[in-house]
Design an enzyme around this catalytic site. Structure first.
Site, PDB file in Angstrom:
ATOM      1  N   ALA A  29       9.836   8.712  -0.110  1.00  0.00           N
ATOM      2  CA  ALA A  29      11.713   9.566  -0.257  1.00  0.00           C
ATOM      3  C   ALA A  29      12.468   9.275  -1.262  1.00  0.00           C
ATOM      4  CB  ALA A  29      12.313   9.366   0.954  1.00  0.00           C
TER       5      ALA A  29
ATOM      6  N   LEU B 121       7.914   3.151   6.234  1.00  0.00           N
ATOM      7  CA  LEU B 121       7.890   2.343   4.903  1.00  0.00           C
ATOM      8  C   LEU B 121       7.640   3.014   4.025  1.00  0.00           C
ATOM      9  CD1 LEU B 121       8.273  -0.504   3.282  1.00  0.00           C
ATOM     10  CD2 LEU B 121       6.498  -0.749   3.583  1.00  0.00           C
ATOM     11  N   ALA B 122       6.595   3.665   4.111  1.00  0.00           N
ATOM     12  CA  ALA B 122       5.357   4.772   3.014  1.00  0.00           C
ATOM     13  C   ALA B 122       6.684   6.026   2.922  1.00  0.00           C
ATOM     14  CB  ALA B 122       4.582   4.907   3.104  1.00  0.00           C
ATOM     15  N   ASP B 123       6.987   6.308   4.498  1.00  0.00           N
ATOM     16  CA  ASP B 123       7.949   7.317   3.946  1.00  0.00           C
ATOM     17  C   ASP B 123       9.402   7.358   3.444  1.00  0.00           C
ATOM     18  OD1 ASP B 123       6.727   9.931   5.437  1.00  0.00           O
ATOM     19  OD2 ASP B 123       6.050   8.520   7.142  1.00  0.00           O
ATOM     20  N   GLY B 124       9.770   6.222   3.349  1.00  0.00           N
ATOM     21  CA  GLY B 124      10.771   5.518   3.151  1.00  0.00           C
ATOM     22  C   GLY B 124      10.874   5.585   1.205  1.00  0.00           C
TER      23      GLY B 124
END
Length: 395
Positions: free
Chosen positions: A171, A165-168
């Site tokens: 991004a 989630l945090a990576d998305g």
């Protein structure tokens, strides 16, 4: 038709997952993205499910990119990278702070080669501060942002999402940051550094928690699928063992739901006129709505809610998504022809542009598939290629 970002050259040296996904989003709309991998291959190639030894996640996150290998820790790799930077618009990296500088590839050196370069630095904690050099992943951001603290059942533990989630979120934010920096370059003629800390974008998306605490001392608590701002709002099991979700953020929708489930008397209660006040009576409202839904199959529930113009959605898994007519109408799932796996399906581009649409032109390529093609642009051919391979600088 040319993509909106055609002519933008991006070098993607990042791994796992925010930086590479940001580069994918840019590539989807026409940017030329060169994926620079360690000669051993990007770690996402071995991350998650595989088919016939081919990483499936890579096929998605590596799409629309030219895959080349280059060991940046070697003098030869650093020299080639400097050549590549000369005509690049954007470099995306997620090494720990100080790594590029140690290799002689910091922004001071790279901007001397190309003053128009935008250097995007994606790390867990940013380039400054006491945590800057810690290893950072999305999981840590989901913990530190407050997301985990408010997620889960009231009597259960803080809960992490079962996906990046945090990576998305980072991004998406990084792609926006790149476009912002490129727009600024049109005015100034110069590039700049983007310092992207994974702990920050998710914090913004969590809403007014910070200002609520600052002004009122309120700390949001875990409430499961319920909301403190409206009710009924939950997931409910249907008679055939499936699930639906409903929301009543609008007062008119809440009233329609009560009429639908045969409990219009609630509408006349003084507390029903406010979403926050309705949330204080969530037990009663959930019992009324949940009881009505439990007596009907999912298709019947969906049809009844639609006829009543009330908000409802089925709880889907991936198989359901791929079979849904709305996603089909939107083209949300794309079929991509791949040299290794044949036809494969994956999520399509994020949005539709009427004049300069994006497209998936290819899935993630094999390790080093474009190394020679990319290096030839910078004068690396023949004996030099063989020497670089012998030294392990490329694969």
């Amino acid at each position: 038709m040319a993509g909106a970002l055609e002519g933008v050259r991006v070098i993607d040296t990042a791994t796992l997952f925010a930086g590479p996904l940001a580069a994918t989003l840019l590539a989807d709309f026409g940017a030329e993205v060169v994926k620079v991998e360690h000669p051993k291959g990007d770690p996402v190639r071995d991350h998650g499910a595989q088919r016939d030894g081919v990483g499936l996640w890579w096929k998605m996150i590596g799409r629309n990119k030219k895959a080349m290998t280059l060991y940046l820790g070697s003098p030869e790799g650093q020299e080639i990278f400097r050549r590549m930077v000369a005509d690049a618009d954007v470099v995306i990296e997620n090494f720990r702070p100080g790594t590029l500088e140690r290799w002689g590839l910091g922004y001071e050196e790279l901007s001397a080669i190309n003053p128009r370069l935008v250097l995007v630095r994606v790390t867990g904690f940013g380039q400054i501060g006491p945590y800057a050099k810690r290893p950072g992943f999305g999981t840590l951001a989901e913990a530190m942002s407050g997301f985990a603290a408010i997620t889960g059942q009231p009597d259960g533990p803080p809960t992490l999402p079962p996906f990046g989630l945090a990576d998305g979120i980072t991004a998406l934010t990084t792609a926006f940051a790149v476009m912002t920096a490129l727009r600024a370059r049109e005015a100034t003629g110069r590039g700049q550094v983007v310092d992207m800390a994974i702990i920050e974008p998710i914090l913004t998306l969590l809403g007014p928690q910070i200002i609520n605490y600052d002004q009122l001392g309120i700390l949001q608590q875990r409430s499961g699928n319920r909301s403190s701002n409206n009710a009924p709002r939950n997931t409910y099991e249907t008679r055939d063992g499936k699930w639906v979700a409903i929301s009543t953020s609008a007062q008119s929708i809440a009233e329609r739901v009560m009429h639908l489930v045969g409990r219009p008397e609630y509408i006349d209660e003084p507390w029903f006129t406010s979403g926050a006040e309705r949330a204080k009576h969530a037990d009663e409202l959930d019992a009324a709505v949940g009881g009505w839904i439990a007596e009907r199959d999912r298709d019947e529930v969906i049809k009844a809610f639609e006829e009543a113009q009330a908000a409802v959605a089925p709880i889907y898994d991936a198989a359901d998504v791929m079979a849904d007519p709305q996603f089909e109408a939107l083209g949300t799932i794309a079929t991509v022809q791949d040299d290794e796996l044949g036809p494969i399906k994956m999520q399509n581009i994020l949005f539709r542009l009427s004049e300069t649409p994006g497209a998936i032109r290819s899935a993630g390529a094999p390790v080093g598939a474009h190394t020679e093609e990319v290096l030839a642009r910078y004068g690396v051919t023949g004996d030099e290629l063989a020497e670089l391979r012998a030294k392990g600088v490329i694969r």
